[in-house]
Design a protein around this motif. Structure first.
Motif, PDB file in Angstrom:
ATOM      1  N   MET A   1      86.455  33.904  58.929  1.00  0.00           N
ATOM      2  CA  MET A   1      86.101  34.091  57.528  1.00  0.00           C
ATOM      3  C   MET A   1      86.354  35.544  57.154  1.00  0.00           C
ATOM      4  O   MET A   1      85.919  36.463  57.829  1.00  0.00           O
ATOM      5  N   SER A   2      87.049  35.768  56.065  1.00  0.00           N
ATOM      6  CA  SER A   2      87.310  37.125  55.600  1.00  0.00           C
ATOM      7  C   SER A   2      86.316  37.494  54.505  1.00  0.00           C
ATOM      8  O   SER A   2      85.722  36.627  53.867  1.00  0.00           O
ATOM      9  N   SER A   3      86.132  38.784  54.323  1.00  0.00           N
ATOM     10  CA  SER A   3      85.233  39.246  53.274  1.00  0.00           C
ATOM     11  C   SER A   3      85.726  40.584  52.746  1.00  0.00           C
ATOM     12  O   SER A   3      86.544  41.251  53.371  1.00  0.00           O
ATOM     13  N   VAL A   4      85.204  40.946  51.596  1.00  0.00           N
ATOM     14  CA  VAL A   4      85.542  42.216  50.962  1.00  0.00           C
ATOM     15  C   VAL A   4      84.242  42.948  50.678  1.00  0.00           C
ATOM     16  O   VAL A   4      83.281  42.364  50.178  1.00  0.00           O
ATOM     17  N   ALA A   5      84.222  44.216  51.010  1.00  0.00           N
ATOM     18  CA  ALA A   5      83.023  45.027  50.789  1.00  0.00           C
ATOM     19  C   ALA A   5      83.324  46.112  49.767  1.00  0.00           C
ATOM     20  O   ALA A   5      84.474  46.476  49.530  1.00  0.00           O
ATOM     21  N   ARG A   6      82.268  46.608  49.166  1.00  0.00           N
ATOM     22  CA  ARG A   6      82.373  47.692  48.206  1.00  0.00           C
ATOM     23  C   ARG A   6      81.366  48.768  48.612  1.00  0.00           C
ATOM     24  O   ARG A   6      80.341  48.469  49.228  1.00  0.00           O
ATOM     25  N   VAL A   7      81.629  49.997  48.229  1.00  0.00           N
ATOM     26  CA  VAL A   7      80.745  51.114  48.545  1.00  0.00           C
ATOM     27  C   VAL A   7      80.315  51.773  47.240  1.00  0.00           C
ATOM     28  O   VAL A   7      81.127  51.979  46.341  1.00  0.00           O
ATOM     29  N   THR A   8      79.028  52.078  47.147  1.00  0.00           N
ATOM     30  CA  THR A   8      78.513  52.804  45.983  1.00  0.00           C
ATOM     31  C   THR A   8      77.699  53.991  46.481  1.00  0.00           C
ATOM     32  O   THR A   8      77.098  53.941  47.559  1.00  0.00           O
ATOM     33  N   THR A   9      77.688  55.050  45.718  1.00  0.00           N
ATOM     34  CA  THR A   9      76.977  56.271  46.103  1.00  0.00           C
ATOM     35  C   THR A   9      75.665  56.369  45.349  1.00  0.00           C
ATOM     36  O   THR A   9      75.630  56.209  44.126  1.00  0.00           O
ATOM     37  N   ILE A  10      74.580  56.624  46.088  1.00  0.00           N
ATOM     38  CA  ILE A  10      73.277  56.843  45.459  1.00  0.00           C
ATOM     39  C   ILE A  10      72.615  58.066  46.094  1.00  0.00           C
ATOM     40  O   ILE A  10      72.938  58.443  47.218  1.00  0.00           O
ATOM     41  N   THR A  11      71.710  58.677  45.367  1.00  0.00           N
ATOM     42  CA  THR A  11      70.914  59.788  45.879  1.00  0.00           C
ATOM     43  C   THR A  11      69.446  59.414  45.758  1.00  0.00           C
ATOM     44  O   THR A  11      69.019  58.911  44.721  1.00  0.00           O
ATOM     45  N   ALA A  12      68.696  59.647  46.830  1.00  0.00           N
ATOM     46  CA  ALA A  12      67.267  59.321  46.855  1.00  0.00           C
ATOM     47  C   ALA A  12      66.472  60.560  47.259  1.00  0.00           C
ATOM     48  O   ALA A  12      66.962  61.408  48.011  1.00  0.00           O
ATOM     49  N   PHE A  13      65.236  60.629  46.777  1.00  0.00           N
ATOM     50  CA  PHE A  13      64.381  61.800  46.988  1.00  0.00           C
ATOM     51  C   PHE A  13      63.058  61.383  47.607  1.00  0.00           C
ATOM     52  O   PHE A  13      62.559  60.289  47.351  1.00  0.00           O
ATOM     53  N   SER A  14      62.475  62.273  48.410  1.00  0.00           N
ATOM     54  CA  SER A  14      61.177  62.022  49.028  1.00  0.00           C
ATOM     55  C   SER A  14      60.411  63.333  49.147  1.00  0.00           C
ATOM     56  O   SER A  14      61.014  64.398  49.310  1.00  0.00           O
ATOM     57  N   GLU A  15      59.108  63.238  49.116  1.00  0.00           N
ATOM     58  CA  GLU A  15      58.251  64.392  49.361  1.00  0.00           C
ATOM     59  C   GLU A  15      57.771  64.412  50.805  1.00  0.00           C
ATOM     60  O   GLU A  15      56.982  65.271  51.190  1.00  0.00           O
ATOM     61  N   SER A  16      58.283  63.473  51.649  1.00  0.00           N
ATOM     62  CA  SER A  16      57.838  63.346  53.037  1.00  0.00           C
ATOM     63  C   SER A  16      58.891  63.730  54.070  1.00  0.00           C
ATOM     64  O   SER A  16      58.543  64.188  55.142  1.00  0.00           O
ATOM     65  N   GLY A  17      60.162  63.456  53.789  1.00  0.00           N
ATOM     66  CA  GLY A  17      61.192  63.773  54.775  1.00  0.00           C
ATOM     67  C   GLY A  17      62.461  62.980  54.553  1.00  0.00           C
ATOM     68  O   GLY A  17      62.539  62.117  53.675  1.00  0.00           O
ATOM     69  N   PHE A  18      63.476  63.277  55.376  1.00  0.00           N
ATOM     70  CA  PHE A  18      64.766  62.614  55.248  1.00  0.00           C
ATOM     71  C   PHE A  18      64.685  61.120  55.539  1.00  0.00           C
ATOM     72  O   PHE A  18      65.299  60.313  54.844  1.00  0.00           O
ATOM     73  N   ASP A  19      63.953  60.734  56.593  1.00  0.00           N
ATOM     74  CA  ASP A  19      63.835  59.309  56.932  1.00  0.00           C
ATOM     75  C   ASP A  19      63.252  58.520  55.768  1.00  0.00           C
ATOM     76  O   ASP A  19      63.723  57.418  55.460  1.00  0.00           O
ATOM     77  N   ASP A  20      62.248  59.077  55.136  1.00  0.00           N
ATOM     78  CA  ASP A  20      61.620  58.411  53.991  1.00  0.00           C
ATOM     79  C   ASP A  20      62.601  58.304  52.824  1.00  0.00           C
ATOM     80  O   ASP A  20      62.672  57.271  52.158  1.00  0.00           O
ATOM     81  N   ALA A  21      63.377  59.355  52.592  1.00  0.00           N
ATOM     82  CA  ALA A  21      64.364  59.332  51.502  1.00  0.00           C
ATOM     83  C   ALA A  21      65.406  58.243  51.748  1.00  0.00           C
ATOM     84  O   ALA A  21      65.795  57.521  50.821  1.00  0.00           O
ATOM     85  N   VAL A  22      65.853  58.089  53.002  1.00  0.00           N
ATOM     86  CA  VAL A  22      66.818  57.028  53.327  1.00  0.00           C
ATOM     87  C   VAL A  22      66.201  55.662  53.059  1.00  0.00           C
ATOM     88  O   VAL A  22      66.819  54.794  52.430  1.00  0.00           O
TER      89      VAL A  22
END
Length: 68
Positions: A1-22
């Protein structure tokens, strides 16, 4: 089975750390996009006030598979 993917860019913010922002960014992307399959952390930044980090941010390249 074939598929097509797309990529979108987002930015996220946290007051706790990088892991939380992800986690915040992926959770929010999954609310709008179907079939989220992964993400690449493209950039990490911090906001500093008075010599202390007050906010962490990540820019994510989120990959999702197109339906149809």
């Amino acid at each position: 089975m074939s598929s097509v993917a797309r990529v979108t860019t987002i930015t996220a913010f946290s007051e706790s750390g990088f892991d939380d922002a992800v986690s915040i960014g992926i959770a929010r992307a999954a609310e709008t996009l179907r079939n989220v399959k992964g993400a690449w952390v493209k950039e990490q930044k911090v906001k500093v006030e008075g010599g202390s980090v007050i906010e962490w941010s990540v820019t994510l390249e989120v990959t999702f598979v197109l339906e149809g």
